[in-house]
Design a protein around this motif. Structure first.
Motif, PDB file in Angstrom:
ATOM      1  N   ASN A 288       0.778  -1.299  -0.044  1.00 14.61           N
ATOM      2  CA  ASN A 288       0.065   0.086  -0.013  1.00 14.61           C
ATOM      3  C   ASN A 288       0.767   1.434   0.140  1.00 14.61           C
ATOM      4  N   VAL A 289       0.316   2.144  -0.709  1.00 13.98           N
ATOM      5  CA  VAL A 289       1.067   3.515  -0.731  1.00 13.98           C
ATOM      6  C   VAL A 289      -0.065   4.682  -0.857  1.00 13.98           C
ATOM      7  N   GLY A 290       0.279   5.846  -0.141  1.00 11.10           N
ATOM      8  CA  GLY A 290      -0.831   6.751  -0.243  1.00 11.10           C
ATOM      9  C   GLY A 290      -0.457   7.523  -1.762  1.00 11.10           C
ATOM     10  N   ARG A 291      -1.458   8.167  -2.103  1.00 11.40           N
ATOM     11  CA  ARG A 291      -1.579   8.620  -3.335  1.00 11.40           C
ATOM     12  C   ARG A 291      -0.393   9.521  -3.629  1.00 11.40           C
ATOM     13  N   ARG A 292      -0.076  10.282  -2.654  1.00  6.86           N
ATOM     14  CA  ARG A 292       0.826  11.588  -3.084  1.00  6.86           C
ATOM     15  C   ARG A 292       2.558  10.878  -2.712  1.00  6.86           C
ATOM     16  N   ARG A 293       2.247   9.630  -2.626  1.00 12.17           N
ATOM     17  CA  ARG A 293       3.783   9.025  -2.089  1.00 12.17           C
ATOM     18  C   ARG A 293       4.144   8.195  -3.133  1.00 12.17           C
ATOM     19  N   VAL A 294       3.510   7.771  -4.186  1.00 18.82           N
ATOM     20  CA  VAL A 294       3.748   6.917  -5.151  1.00 18.82           C
ATOM     21  C   VAL A 294       5.194   7.540  -5.835  1.00 18.82           C
ATOM     22  N   LEU A 295       6.057   6.426  -5.981  1.00 19.84           N
ATOM     23  CA  LEU A 295       7.304   6.701  -6.545  1.00 19.84           C
ATOM     24  C   LEU A 295       7.313   6.020  -8.098  1.00 19.84           C
ATOM     25  N   THR A 296       7.161   6.887  -9.141  1.00 19.91           N
ATOM     26  CA  THR A 296       7.011   6.262 -10.433  1.00 19.91           C
ATOM     27  C   THR A 296       8.356   6.381 -11.082  1.00 19.91           C
ATOM     28  N   ARG A 297       8.502   6.103 -12.514  1.00 19.31           N
ATOM     29  CA  ARG A 297       9.676   6.337 -13.218  1.00 19.31           C
ATOM     30  C   ARG A 297       9.715   7.675 -13.956  1.00 19.31           C
ATOM     31  N   SER A 298       8.549   8.345 -14.018  1.00 18.40           N
ATOM     32  CA  SER A 298       8.364   9.558 -15.045  1.00 18.40           C
ATOM     33  C   SER A 298       8.411  10.813 -14.473  1.00 18.40           C
ATOM     34  N   GLY A 299       8.937  10.965 -13.207  1.00 13.48           N
ATOM     35  CA  GLY A 299       8.855  12.200 -12.710  1.00 13.48           C
ATOM     36  C   GLY A 299      10.345  12.960 -12.665  1.00 13.48           C
ATOM     37  N   ALA A 300      11.493  12.616 -13.269  1.00  9.79           N
ATOM     38  CA  ALA A 300      12.653  13.218 -13.301  1.00  9.79           C
ATOM     39  C   ALA A 300      12.637  14.564 -14.025  1.00  9.79           C
ATOM     40  N   ARG A 301      13.414  15.451 -13.471  1.00  5.59           N
ATOM     41  CA  ARG A 301      13.515  16.750 -14.312  1.00  5.59           C
ATOM     42  C   ARG A 301      14.762  17.130 -14.390  1.00  5.59           C
ATOM     43  N   PRO A 302      15.161  17.960 -15.562  1.00  2.86           N
ATOM     44  CA  PRO A 302      16.456  18.347 -15.601  1.00  2.86           C
ATOM     45  C   PRO A 302      17.064  19.213 -14.248  1.00  2.86           C
TER      46      PRO A 302
ATOM     47  N   LEU B   6      10.034   3.598   1.459  1.00  3.99           N
ATOM     48  CA  LEU B   6       8.878   3.977   2.283  1.00  3.99           C
ATOM     49  C   LEU B   6       9.723   5.405   2.690  1.00  3.99           C
ATOM     50  N   LEU B   7      10.690   5.561   2.914  1.00  2.27           N
ATOM     51  CA  LEU B   7      11.162   6.880   3.573  1.00  2.27           C
ATOM     52  C   LEU B   7      11.082   7.915   2.212  1.00  2.27           C
ATOM     53  N   LEU B   8      11.566   7.682   1.273  1.00  2.00           N
ATOM     54  CA  LEU B   8      11.654   8.281   0.020  1.00  2.00           C
ATOM     55  C   LEU B   8      10.475   8.825  -0.409  1.00  2.00           C
ATOM     56  N   GLY B   9       9.386   7.915  -0.294  1.00  2.00           N
ATOM     57  CA  GLY B   9       7.876   8.279  -0.682  1.00  2.00           C
ATOM     58  C   GLY B   9       7.337   9.233   0.442  1.00  2.00           C
ATOM     59  N   ARG B  10       7.641   8.872   1.639  1.00  2.63           N
ATOM     60  CA  ARG B  10       6.820   9.764   2.532  1.00  2.63           C
ATOM     61  C   ARG B  10       7.430  10.920   2.912  1.00  2.63           C
ATOM     62  N   ASN B  11       8.684  11.211   2.578  1.00  3.55           N
ATOM     63  CA  ASN B  11       9.099  12.708   2.376  1.00  3.55           C
ATOM     64  C   ASN B  11       8.988  13.265   1.372  1.00  3.55           C
ATOM     65  N   ARG B  12       8.257  12.434   0.257  1.00  2.00           N
ATOM     66  CA  ARG B  12       8.302  13.220  -1.012  1.00  2.00           C
ATOM     67  C   ARG B  12       9.504  14.007  -1.719  1.00  2.00           C
ATOM     68  N   ILE B  13      10.747  13.266  -1.464  1.00  2.00           N
ATOM     69  CA  ILE B  13      11.971  13.941  -2.044  1.00  2.00           C
ATOM     70  C   ILE B  13      12.218  13.598  -3.436  1.00  2.00           C
ATOM     71  N   ALA B  14      11.793  12.117  -3.855  1.00  2.00           N
ATOM     72  CA  ALA B  14      12.295  11.719  -4.996  1.00  2.00           C
ATOM     73  C   ALA B  14      11.273  12.044  -5.947  1.00  2.00           C
ATOM     74  N   SER B  15      11.876  12.371  -7.161  1.00  2.00           N
ATOM     75  CA  SER B  15      10.956  12.782  -8.244  1.00  2.00           C
ATOM     76  C   SER B  15      10.828  11.682  -9.174  1.00  2.00           C
ATOM     77  N   ALA B  16      11.679  10.435  -9.129  1.00  2.00           N
ATOM     78  CA  ALA B  16      11.437   9.138  -9.750  1.00  2.00           C
ATOM     79  C   ALA B  16      12.288   8.192  -9.139  1.00  2.00           C
ATOM     80  N   CYS B  17      11.899   6.951  -9.153  1.00  2.00           N
ATOM     81  CA  CYS B  17      12.597   5.783  -8.505  1.00  2.00           C
ATOM     82  C   CYS B  17      12.427   4.451  -9.321  1.00  2.00           C
ATOM     83  N   ILE B  18      13.274   3.591  -9.075  1.00  2.00           N
ATOM     84  CA  ILE B  18      13.097   2.275  -9.946  1.00  2.00           C
ATOM     85  C   ILE B  18      14.341   1.267  -9.244  1.00  2.00           C
ATOM     86  N   ASP B  19      13.991   0.014  -9.344  1.00  2.00           N
ATOM     87  CA  ASP B  19      14.917  -1.007  -8.755  1.00  2.00           C
ATOM     88  C   ASP B  19      15.825  -1.306 -10.200  1.00  2.00           C
TER      89      ASP B  19
END
Lengths: 351, 351
Positions: free
Chosen positions: B162-176, B226-239
């Motif tokens: 489970n993950v909160g709606r605003r805490r999902v880490l996707t691959r598509s949010g990286a920015r220059p 979990l910590l990256l999602g909860r603190n909303r600091i990662a713009s994109a994430c992948i294993d």
């Protein structure tokens, strides 16, 4: 003129196409409803939840040389059945199918045409059953060392569904005096299997085509499961894929009741009786012990007969047959013209 | 004196025990939390939903002769890793693990002792990760016709989290301008695999034991995700299990940005460099192209550096290393002392 990559022609193999192209190919066949927040293509699928329901979750693997043989099972039927066996489990809980994960273990020599047939069969049932493939996995099947054999083709499906808290159908609610019902007809699938095996060496044998269909294209009783749950008339429910005899025993044990079946009432088609007569086997004993019928067995207090009639009216061409009664004494048996029979135990892996 | 059934002794086989007894045996090892409305033993598991969250769902199969070799992989490590690879996918979404389905395809000759080792490894990680096995399936693995080979052992796991709606880490949010980070160290797993293979014929080779551990016992980065999602600091994430090079390409494509890595910064341990030096292979190129590292790659705007330091302080002994930057130009490359390298594509089945 449009050009086609030689890799994506039906005669090419999954090994030539490669994992990423395979995943892209499968993804192109899938449509996502709006509750899929993130579909295939990330590390996991992300779904909105269905409010005010419980979640049903189950998995079943469909393994070449164990559950099917490509010599007489067309691959669209294999794909269909790999999903059907999972939907049947959701049906037995009264759950509405929602999402599926598709884990494929593929021999490298499988052709793209074969894979597409498999997916067509699976996705056709998925669409009809309103279940969405939200993700999955592809792995190579290991070729056998020191043998020229391909590794087995395995389709491992996990499904989720939803069911209201008071609509869950379990195995433990049967009470003495309840009636025992089964959907559809039984025994046809195993006859279909044996007939298909025999047909390999004898192309004329087509009298048993209805049984072939029962074996290759079982229709999970999702709608009946939902109606039983919504109308709250079933006290217990189970799918009989491991055999009717086993299903009766499971409900008996979980509900701590006895069950008496009437052999005369079992919905065994004439063609199934004919097959067993020709083979010199006992249709009733074989039908009770063999599995692979994706029908529901349920128990119901007699006071709900009218509601059951109403449900039966909503379902085209699927019989719902009373086959026995629930008793207080914790024993299961079947009454036949030759006296009482013990129930056989049903299909079991490694047996 | 207590009596033990000869069937349940460690030296007995799963074929002798049979499917139902196997299921009962596995169920006896499981404990159910209170949100499990109905655990293993019915047609499907029934779960309470986690309120106000989205559901993450993924599956990964772990296949003998493809992903592991029993000659040098102890079965507790096999069980551990079969779950770990799935937990790593949940981690990459920022999801909290919740429930798992365990689909086992077992060769009949597998002993109960081996099965118990496998389950011990898997359940130990499940307990630490607070994920509950709520159901599953057991099937026989097909023995190979005309060969004396056993069928492959396959552990197919499906997990939900489970993950909160605003805490999902996707691959598509990286920015220059974002920075690129990777957890832990990389390249050790593949060295571990090669060293274990070599060790089969040379019992003295133990310098690479840390790499063996990296290969056999990968630790999914659930807490960091979990910590990256909860603190909303990662713009994109992948294993990065399919290779760091591939992971960078996936984020680049999904986010429509470029990525430049600095080879000097890659967290490659000295022992990994030593191995490649001995083999005459390039540690950086190999580490980028090979997979099987269950670490997270994520991007982060530089303004969150302090928050990342705080997160790093919460995690014992796991480095989080800056390895590059996100660029506007949609290209991925790696800067080395010998100039820019193109990124290799990473592990792919059927290649």
């Amino acid at each position: 003129m449009a050009t086609t990559s030689p890799k994506t022609t039906p005669a090419s193999t999954v090994a030539k196409l490669g994992e990423r192209a395979l995943i892209a190919h499968i993804r192109s066949l899938l449509a996502m409803p709006d509750w899929v927040y993130l579909g295939p293509g990330d590390d996991a699928a992300i779904l909105e939840q269905e409010p005010r329901t419980l979640e049903a979750l189950t998995t079943d693997a469909f393994v070449e040389h164990v559950h099917f043989d490509r010599k007489f099972c067309p691959l669209d039927a294999v794909g269909h059945k790999a999903l059907a066996i999972n939907l049947s489990d959701l049906a037995a809980m009264g759950a509405k199918p929602r999402a599926a994960l598709l884990s494929l273990v593929l021999p490298g020599e499988l052709t793209i045409g074969d894979l597409d047939n498999l997916l067509n069969g699976l996705l056709s049932l998925a669409n009809r059953s309103k279940i969405t493939i939200v993700g999955g996995n592809i792995s190579r099947s290991p070729a056998v060392p020191r043998a020229s054999e391909q590794g087995p083709l395995i389709i491992d499906v996990a499904v989720t569904g939803n069911v209201g808290r008071r609509r869950v159908l379990t195995r433990s609610g049967a009470r003495p005096g309840d009636e025992i019902y089964v959907t559809g007809s039984i025994g046809g699938s195993v006859v279909g299997l044996h007939s298909l095996q025999a047909t390999l060496n004898n192309s004329k044998q087509s009298r048993f085509e209805t049984c072939h269909t029962r074996y290759l294209w079982p229709e999970p009783r999702v709608r009946i499961g939902l109606l039983l749950g919504r109308n709250r008339i079933a006290s217990a429910c189970i799918d009989i894929s491991d055999g009717l005899g086993n299903a009766v025993k499971q409900i008996s044990e979980a509900s701590k009741v006895g069950m008496v079946l009437d052999a005369q009432c079992l919905p065994i088609e004439q063609i199934v009786h004919d097959w067993h007569a020709e083979q010199g086997t006992d249709a009733i004993a074989e039908t009770l012990s063999q599995g692979d019928d994706y029908e529901l067995l349920f128990t119901m207090p007699p006071k709900y007969r009218n509601r059951l009639l109403a449900i039966n009216g909503l379902i085209d061409n699927i019989a719902i047959t009373k086959i026995g009664v629930v008793t207080k004494k914790c024993e299961v048996s079947i009454q036949t013209s030759k006296g009482n029979l013990d129930l056989p135990h049903g299909f079991e892996h490694f047996r």
